[in-house]
Scaffold this motif. Structure first.
Motif, PDB file in Angstrom:
ATOM      1  N   SER A 163       0.834  -1.205   0.000  1.00  0.00           N
ATOM      2  CA  SER A 163       0.000   0.000   0.000  1.00  0.00           C
ATOM      3  C   SER A 163       0.871   1.260   0.000  1.00  0.00           C
ATOM      4  CB  SER A 163      -0.977  -0.014   1.178  1.00  0.00           C
ATOM      5  OG  SER A 163      -0.303   0.313   2.358  1.00  0.00           O
ATOM      6  N   TRP A 164       2.031   1.202   0.660  1.00  0.00           N
ATOM      7  CA  TRP A 164       2.929   2.370   0.592  1.00  0.00           C
ATOM      8  C   TRP A 164       3.438   2.536  -0.845  1.00  0.00           C
ATOM      9  CZ3 TRP A 164       6.258   0.391   5.294  1.00  0.00           C
ATOM     10  CH2 TRP A 164       5.483   0.484   6.465  1.00  0.00           C
ATOM     11  N   SER A 165       3.771   1.403  -1.495  1.00  0.00           N
ATOM     12  CA  SER A 165       4.268   1.473  -2.877  1.00  0.00           C
ATOM     13  C   SER A 165       3.220   2.047  -3.809  1.00  0.00           C
ATOM     14  CB  SER A 165       4.645   0.077  -3.386  1.00  0.00           C
ATOM     15  OG  SER A 165       5.624  -0.499  -2.574  1.00  0.00           O
ATOM     16  N   ALA A 166       1.955   1.771  -3.476  1.00  0.00           N
ATOM     17  CA  ALA A 166       0.875   2.225  -4.358  1.00  0.00           C
ATOM     18  C   ALA A 166       0.790   3.751  -4.384  1.00  0.00           C
ATOM     19  CB  ALA A 166      -0.454   1.620  -3.894  1.00  0.00           C
ATOM     20  N   ARG A 172       8.477   6.602  -2.223  1.00  0.00           N
ATOM     21  CA  ARG A 172       9.162   5.561  -2.966  1.00  0.00           C
ATOM     22  C   ARG A 172       9.547   4.442  -2.011  1.00  0.00           C
ATOM     23  NH1 ARG A 172      14.392   6.043  -6.599  1.00  0.00           N
ATOM     24  NH2 ARG A 172      14.971   7.318  -4.828  1.00  0.00           N
ATOM     25  N   VAL A 173       9.203   3.209  -2.374  1.00  0.00           N
ATOM     26  CA  VAL A 173       9.518   2.057  -1.548  1.00  0.00           C
ATOM     27  C   VAL A 173      10.478   1.165  -2.325  1.00  0.00           C
ATOM     28  CG1 VAL A 173       8.601   0.049  -0.328  1.00  0.00           C
ATOM     29  CG2 VAL A 173       7.240   2.147  -0.466  1.00  0.00           C
ATOM     30  N   LEU A 174      11.629   0.889  -1.717  1.00  0.00           N
ATOM     31  CA  LEU A 174      12.611   0.008  -2.351  1.00  0.00           C
ATOM     32  C   LEU A 174      12.867  -1.167  -1.428  1.00  0.00           C
ATOM     33  CD1 LEU A 174      15.200   2.734  -3.450  1.00  0.00           C
ATOM     34  CD2 LEU A 174      13.394   1.713  -4.853  1.00  0.00           C
ATOM     35  N   VAL A 175      12.752  -2.369  -1.986  1.00  0.00           N
ATOM     36  CA  VAL A 175      12.954  -3.575  -1.173  1.00  0.00           C
ATOM     37  C   VAL A 175      14.068  -4.388  -1.799  1.00  0.00           C
ATOM     38  CG1 VAL A 175      11.896  -5.682  -0.269  1.00  0.00           C
ATOM     39  CG2 VAL A 175      10.511  -3.597  -0.541  1.00  0.00           C
ATOM     40  N   SER A 176      14.953  -4.885  -0.941  1.00  0.00           N
ATOM     41  CA  SER A 176      16.020  -5.744  -1.444  1.00  0.00           C
ATOM     42  C   SER A 176      16.179  -6.935  -0.506  1.00  0.00           C
ATOM     43  CB  SER A 176      17.327  -4.958  -1.521  1.00  0.00           C
ATOM     44  OG  SER A 176      18.349  -5.785  -2.030  1.00  0.00           O
ATOM     45  N   VAL A 177      16.561  -8.074  -1.070  1.00  0.00           N
ATOM     46  CA  VAL A 177      16.839  -9.237  -0.218  1.00  0.00           C
ATOM     47  C   VAL A 177      18.307  -9.624  -0.397  1.00  0.00           C
ATOM     48  CG1 VAL A 177      14.464 -10.069  -0.290  1.00  0.00           C
ATOM     49  CG2 VAL A 177      16.109 -10.899  -1.983  1.00  0.00           C
TER      50      VAL A 177
END
Lengths: 277, 347
Positions: A163-166, A172-177
């Motif tokens: 929902s934040w990404s939307a 701006r939402v950045l996700v990394s693994v």
């Protein structure tokens, strides 16, 4: 007679949502003995009488991310107490003291860019920071949310992240693994690799970091290298705690009690302390 | 010193003092136990001996006990839990407290008065009746009470006694002290001869208590800060066994662990705090296994810094009383006095 500050208050569990095999997301009735108006970065002591007590970060504050009169926590199964707590169901009771910790008010952050950084379980304490900044979105400029996890299946609060990404226009939402199988189409790499994508004006940015102990040195080093001010770098520091009221001594970091002066600190406040990060 | 408010307490009136205090207090005095001394309850008629070297455990064992119930709980049939704070206790009267232990109580008070504290310890301190007692000869070879300002400290005593032979000269320090003394003696002022004797003994005492440090304790925070990266910590920590004895015998250690104890039915129980210490392995370890103060050198440095730097900065009192217990009871003789001496130098 002054209230015995070690006696907890019964609070009803409204929701208990299994988020991963290890973590349960709780929505709990707020304590009523004293007004419960925590700030982001504060924590509570949670217990089951007969088993024990542990400090747990607030993952949503009443009237902000959580409904008025409630608060939220994400509890990881890590020991005897949390093994039992994570089995509690809606309608059950947990025992709460708090909120504890320093109250950092937000006037100084207004008008700035925010860089919100979480590693692993650190997304739980970071969540109130994100929720507050989105609730008062107009008070801030750019908002970057950077989230790291060890593996895709360990990413927490996936619905929140979605929902934040939307809100792609203003957040701006950045996700990394750290590592993933080939089915993962997102970014791979430690969290600091995301920092290269920050294009906010660092002169005017505040960063908030919550994550496992190993993360802080790397993050601070990179953010300082990017030019952030030392007093604009904020972090929550985890320590062993047995009381929350500056008595038991377990959380002492050089001359500071993390449960009183923290757990939210700016880098400038602790950079000279050998026991900080 | 001035001899204002100093009165005669003939030795044979000590029993009357105990009997008077026993009416309102749980009276304790030093008593031999094994090859050391411990605080034990005095009953009216018990022989009162004020001649003792020092106790192994500090007085905080009575004011912030090794195991203290924070509350009891009962789980009702509906599953709801009721909490009861600990029951009221008889206030303590402590008979014959040496200067180092008086200083220890002062530090304990400064610590518990700061910030948002629970009142369990301050209540006991508030209500305790304290009879201080001057030392004439050093007790432990490792003591350095004179350096730390403990040798002639009289605070927070209600009455303070100098034993000069057949008679004790007793100074009144509080109204509560005056009330009690008035009831057990006719409040005769010390005679000129007794005052002269006292002054002579105090003069001679200075020779018995040599100074070990060549600087004032107020300089400790600066001296320690300058020595933070010193190899001295490694040098001493090489001998440390992490047994935590130094923590247990220290009059100003305050750290505790909190645990629950409950019979198997889980319906009733207690939450208790028990002493722990920064020298014990795992003291700073969090869930997940990370230890924020790993290594004996860091742990030792932390203990010494807390006494000599953090406590004076935070509570306005140096956290070391100079009692000498920690080096005396250390199995490898790590000495806070020697560390202070080395970091403080000769200035």
């Amino acid at each position: 007679m002054v209230q015995n500050r070690m006696i907890p208050e019964p609070c009803r569990i409204y929701e208990a949502m299994q988020q991963t095999p290890r973590e349960v997301h709780f929505v709990v009735e707020a304590p009523k003995r004293e007004p419960f108006r925590p700030e982001p970065g504060q924590f509570v002591m949670i217990s089951i009488p007969g088993i024990g007590e542990a400090p747990i970060s607030l993952a949503a504050l009443p009237g902000e991310g959580a409904a008025e009169g409630t608060f939220e926590m994400l509890i990881r199964r890590a020991g005897r107490l949390t093994n039992l707590i994570t089995r509690l169901k809606p309608g059950d009771t947990m025992y709460v003291r708090g909120p504890f910790g320093r109250r950092v008010t937000w006037e100084k952050f207004e008008g700035s860019n925010l860089i919100l950084i979480a590693g692993g379980l650190g997304l739980a304490p970071l969540r109130p920071f994100v929720q507050r900044s989105l609730l008062h979105r107009e008070l801030f400029r750019r908002i970057d949310i950077l989230v790291g996890a060890r593996a895709p299946e360990e990413i927490l609060f996936k619905e929140d992240l979605a929902s934040w990404s939307a809100r792609r226009d203003d957040v701006r939402v950045l996700v990394s693994v750290d590592a993933a199988r080939s089915t993962w189409s997102g970014r791979i790499g430690v969290i600091t690799t995301l920092f290269d994508e920050i294009d906010a004006d660092v002169e005017d940015a505040y960063a908030f970091i919550c994550g496992p102990p190993v993360m802080y040195r790397h993050c601070l080093r990179k953010l300082l290298g990017m030019g952030l001010y030392e007093n604009h770098l904020w972090m929550t520091l985890e320590r062993r705690m047995k009381c929350g009221i500056g008595l038991c001594g377990n959380c002492q970091m050089n001359g500071l009690y993390v449960c009183q002066e923290g757990p939210l600190f700016s880098y400038r406040e602790v950079r000279h302390l050998k026991e900080a990060v | 010193m001035t001899e204002r408010d100093v009165y005669r307490l003939p030795r044979e009136r000590l029993g009357a003092l105990v009997a008077r205090l026993e009416r309102d207090y749980r009276v304790l005095g030093p008593a031999p136990r094994g090859d050391t001394y411990a605080w034990e309850e005095l009953r009216p008629g018990d022989p009162v001996s004020l001649d003792y070297p020092t106790t192994m455990l500090p007085l905080r064992a009575l004011l912030a006990p090794q195991r203290e119930v924070l509350f009891t709980f009962r789980r009702g049939d509906d599953g709801e839990v009721a909490f009861d704070p600990p029951a009221d206790e008889r206030p303590l009267a402590l008979l014959g407290v040496h200067g180092c232990d008086l200083t220890g109580l002062r530090v304990l008070r400064a610590f518990h008065d700061s910030g948002t504290r629970d009142r369990l310890v301050t209540n006991r301190l508030d209500r305790a009746f304290i009879v201080g007692l001057a030392c004439w000869v050093p007790c432990l070879g490792e003591a350095f009470c004179r350096d730390m300002g403990s040798l002639d400290n009289e605070i927070p005593a209600d009455l303070y006694a100098w034993d000069i032979g057949d008679v004790l000269l007793v100074k009144v320090l509080t109204n509560r002290g005056r009330d009690v003394l008035t009831e057990v003696t006719p409040m005769e002022a010390a005679t000129a001869e007794e005052v002269v004797t006292l002054r002579r003994r105090l003069r001679v005492r200075l020779e018995a208590f040599p100074q070990h440090l060549k600087f004032a304790p107020e300089r400790l925070p600066i001296a320690l800060e300058a020595a933070e990266g010193d190899l001295l910590w490694d040098a001493n920590a090489d001998r440390c066994l992490s047994c935590g004895r130094c923590n247990l015998v220290c009059p100003t250690c305050t750290c505790f662990d909190v645990t629950d104890a409950s019979p198997l039915d889980g319906r009733t129980g207690v939450r208790v705090r028990t002493w722990t210490g920064c020298q014990v392995t795992g003291f700073s370890r969090v869930a997940g296994g990370h230890d924020f103060r790993p290594g004996r050198a860091q742990q030792l440095r932390y203990r010494i810094f807390r006494k000599g730097k953090y406590m004076p900065e935070r509570y306005g009192m140096v956290g070391c009383t100079g009692c000498g217990r920690c080096p005396h009871h250390c199995p490898t003789r790590i000495s806070i006095r020697e560390i202070f001496r080395q970091v403080g130098g000769t200035a």
